[in-house]
Scaffold this motif. Structure first.
Motif, mmCIF file in Angstrom:
data_model
loop_
_atom_site.group_PDB
_atom_site.id
_atom_site.type_symbol
_atom_site.label_atom_id
_atom_site.label_comp_id
_atom_site.label_asym_id
_atom_site.label_seq_id
_atom_site.Cartn_x
_atom_site.Cartn_y
_atom_site.Cartn_z
ATOM 1 N N LEU A 93 0.847 -1.186 0.000
ATOM 2 C CA LEU A 93 0.000 0.000 0.000
ATOM 3 C C LEU A 93 0.881 1.233 0.000
ATOM 4 O O LEU A 93 1.910 1.270 0.678
ATOM 5 C CB LEU A 93 -0.919 0.021 1.221
ATOM 6 N N VAL A 94 0.491 2.233 -0.753
ATOM 7 C CA VAL A 94 1.307 3.436 -0.891
ATOM 8 C C VAL A 94 0.382 4.642 -1.003
ATOM 9 O O VAL A 94 -0.692 4.552 -1.604
ATOM 10 C CB VAL A 94 2.210 3.314 -2.147
ATOM 11 N N PRO A 95 0.745 5.776 -0.397
ATOM 12 C CA PRO A 95 -0.073 6.982 -0.544
ATOM 13 C C PRO A 95 -0.232 7.365 -2.007
ATOM 14 O O PRO A 95 0.617 7.045 -2.849
ATOM 15 C CB PRO A 95 0.722 8.042 0.234
ATOM 16 N N ASN A 96 -1.322 8.058 -2.316
ATOM 17 C CA ASN A 96 -1.620 8.398 -3.706
ATOM 18 C C ASN A 96 -0.550 9.254 -4.366
ATOM 19 O O ASN A 96 -0.378 9.208 -5.580
ATOM 20 C CB ASN A 96 -2.960 9.133 -3.784
ATOM 21 N N HIS A 97 0.173 10.039 -3.587
ATOM 22 C CA HIS A 97 1.169 10.942 -4.174
ATOM 23 C C HIS A 97 2.520 10.767 -3.473
ATOM 24 O O HIS A 97 2.981 11.660 -2.770
ATOM 25 C CB HIS A 97 0.692 12.394 -4.068
#
Length: 292
Positions: free
Chosen positions: A150-154
């Motif tokens: 999982l990774v932040p959108n930006h």
């Protein structure tokens, strides 16, 4: 998937959500389709609350639905701020993978596509992962398995290349990015580049030898010893980047994703030392690291 089975799955999903069960392991799940009764189309729910992990579904029958959550976000509103990336194992088979939202299913990966072991990313706002067993008379040798992150959108191009492969370019990092990279990167080392070979249209893989290894994650760099007396390993670099001269030493920083090292900032070591010392004198250095 036929309309008849789609309607059946929607009904099953509505029922299962009322009796959802959570995995005791927040990051990984391993289950078996043999727990399902053969005459039923069961939908088992899996909740994973971790930034990365894995899933193994042995002998797929029926279906499972997988809800991914970040362990740094509250229960509500998590889906608006994160992407998920999954990488199937090369031997993953026995199912098709969809995105499910409000009863609608969108195909993400067929059984055949999973064998390519390529990374696929999607926004959590698009829905949960719905894994449906494919129709096979013999399920004894079938396992659906993948890793996820999982990774932040930006996150920035350098921090998570899988979300921005078409945007990755050869541009030097700013002074602020360099100083922060030393503080936050998964690996930091001082060394030289050797040979490089293309692995895709957008990236190559370079062999590096590090005289000093300040930090690493997942033990991707191995101590060679002997006459070389260096740490050796491989890093992914943008395919458009020229191979840096071996006569110069570089400070290599980057991130690790799905067991691979990705290069981010790589200034000449002597240039970085000048910057580091200036930032230290000015009191603007974000962290103290033994870079000498």
């Amino acid at each position: 998937m036929s309309e008849g089975w789609t309607a059946h799955w929607v009904t099953a999903l509505l029922f299962c959500r009322a009796v959802a069960q959570y995995s005791s392991d927040q990051c990984n799940w391993r289950g078996s389709g043999l727990s399902h009764e053969h005459h039923r189309r069961d939908v088992e729910q899996v909740y994973l609350r971790c930034s990365q992990g894995s899933l193994e579904w042995l002998y797929p029958t029926g279906a499972i639905i997988i809800y991914l959550r970040s362990n740094s976000e509250p229960q509500s509103g998590h889906e608006t701020g994160f992407h998920a990336c999954i990488k199937p194992r090369s031997d993953s088979k026995g199912s098709h993978i969809y995105l499910e939202r409000a009863g609608e299913l969108k195909l993400l990966l067929t059984e055949e596509q999973q064998a390519q072991s390529a990374v696929h990313c999607f926004s959590l706002a698009q829905g949960a992962l719905f894994v449906e067993a494919a129709a096979h008379t013999d399920i004894s040798r079938r396992i659906t398995a993948f890793q996820y992150e999982l990774v932040p959108n930006h996150p920035g191009v350098h921090m998570y290349p899988y979300l921005h492969q078409e945007q990755v370019a050869c541009k030097p990092c700013s002074d602020e990015e360099l100083l922060m990279a030393v503080c936050t990167s998964d690996f930091v080392g001082v060394g030289v580049f050797h040979s490089a070979a293309p692995v895709s249209d957008s990236h190559s893989e370079a062999v590096v030898a590090l005289k000093r290894l300040l930090r690493q994650k997942s033990n991707l760099f191995v101590w060679a010893g002997g006459r070389g007396r260096s740490w050796t390993g491989r890093v992914r670099v943008p395919a458009k980047c020229p191979l840096l001269p071996q006569r110069d030493q570089y400070l290599l920083t980057g991130s690790v994703h799905f067991g691979e090292a990705w290069l981010s900032c790589a200034p000449r070591y002597r240039d970085f030392l000048d910057l580091y010392e200036s930032a230290h004198e000015a009191g603007t250095n974000p962290c103290e690291v033994d870079v000498y």
